[in-house]
Design an enzyme around this catalytic site. Structure first.
Site: not given
Length: 279
Positions: A169, A269
């Site tokens: 990511h 996150c």
């Protein structure tokens, strides 16, 4: 320049890790045979929430759902720009059900929500900064989703290709130091080795003053950080990066989220930012 950085109050959305576990493997960090200490994970998560509130930020929570162990990673659920929400369509079938409770929360809070047609993993791969949205691809979010995001928000999207599976990511390889809301293009910190050669060149052109991190910083989840303009909520393992940031007038706030590293996640996150505007 220790007093030159000015914090901006942020609004965050998080999800309690009540059901957090590593039950499958969808990135190189995840090993289902390595147990998670749920009690320790909850204490670390509460420490992050407390750190945000201590520094003046508001924190709201979405109710966790049994059977969705990665729902704690709130950043992946959406990206919010100027009070509009672009939701998620996860790459892994195991995570797709997470979209529903987050979209329900946003709608209940009065937001318009656009559900993507293409695979898109929210702030995991979409990072608003300055006049643009930086957008990662290569492992999760697709280029088709980049186009959807640009059409929905009317904000130029800059595609960046990720090439290292440990940084699957964008928010594991890059974070925003200055979001540009006070004027200018903003600034970032990132690990160059996570990106393709062309994407590294793009970042160097856009952010010539960016803070560059080492692979050691990145593997310690130092790039999965949150900055309010002055305070940088950062993994305590990213000592070299924290030192460079402190020398530039930022104030590192170490927050241990090591239990979440077992699932490939960390501070950012677990943090969805609700942006009311970009200016």
């Amino acid at each position: 320049m220790p007093d030159s950085r000015v914090p901006r109050r942020r609004r965050f959305l998080v999800c309690e890790p009540r059901h957090f576990a590593v039950q499958y493997a969808i990135n190189p960090w995840m090993r289902p045979d390595e147990p998670v200490d749920v009690g320790r994970a909850h204490a670390q998560w509460q420490g992050l929430v407390n750190a945000y509130r201590t520094h003046g930020h508001s924190v709201e929570t979405v109710t966790p759902v049994p059977g969705l162990p990665d729902m704690v990673f709130a950043a992946n659920a959406a990206v919010v720009v100027e009070g509009r929400v672009f939701g998620s369509l996860f790459h892994a079938p195991e995570r797709r059900a997470e979209s529903v409770p987050y979209e329900t929360w946003f709608k209940g809070a009065g937001f318009d929500v656009q559900h993507p047609e293409s695979v898109c993993e929210g702030e995991g791969d979409l990072v608003p900064v300055g006049r643009w949205i930086l957008a990662g691809t290569g492992f999760r979010t697709t280029r088709e989703a980049h186009r959807e995001v640009q059409e929905y928000f009317g904000v130029p999207v800059i595609g960046l290709t990720l090439v290292d599976p440990y940084f699957y990511h964008l928010d594991t390889a890059l974070f925003v130091l200055d979001d540009g809301r006070a004027g200018g293009e903003g600034n970032i910190a990132y690990y160059p080795g996570a990106f393709s050669p062309g994407s590294r060149e793009v970042l160097a052109r856009l952010y010539p003053d960016a803070v560059l991190a080492t692979r050691e910083d990145a593997m310690a989840f130092g790039l999965n950080s949150v900055c309010d303009g002055r305070h940088v909520f950062i993994s305590p393992g990213a000592t070299a990066l924290a030192g460079r940031l402190a020398a530039l007038g930022y104030v590192p706030v170490p927050v241990d989220m090591s239990e979440f590293h077992k699932a490939g996640g960390g501070i950012k996150c677990c943090t969805q930012e609700i942006r009311e505007n970009l200016s």
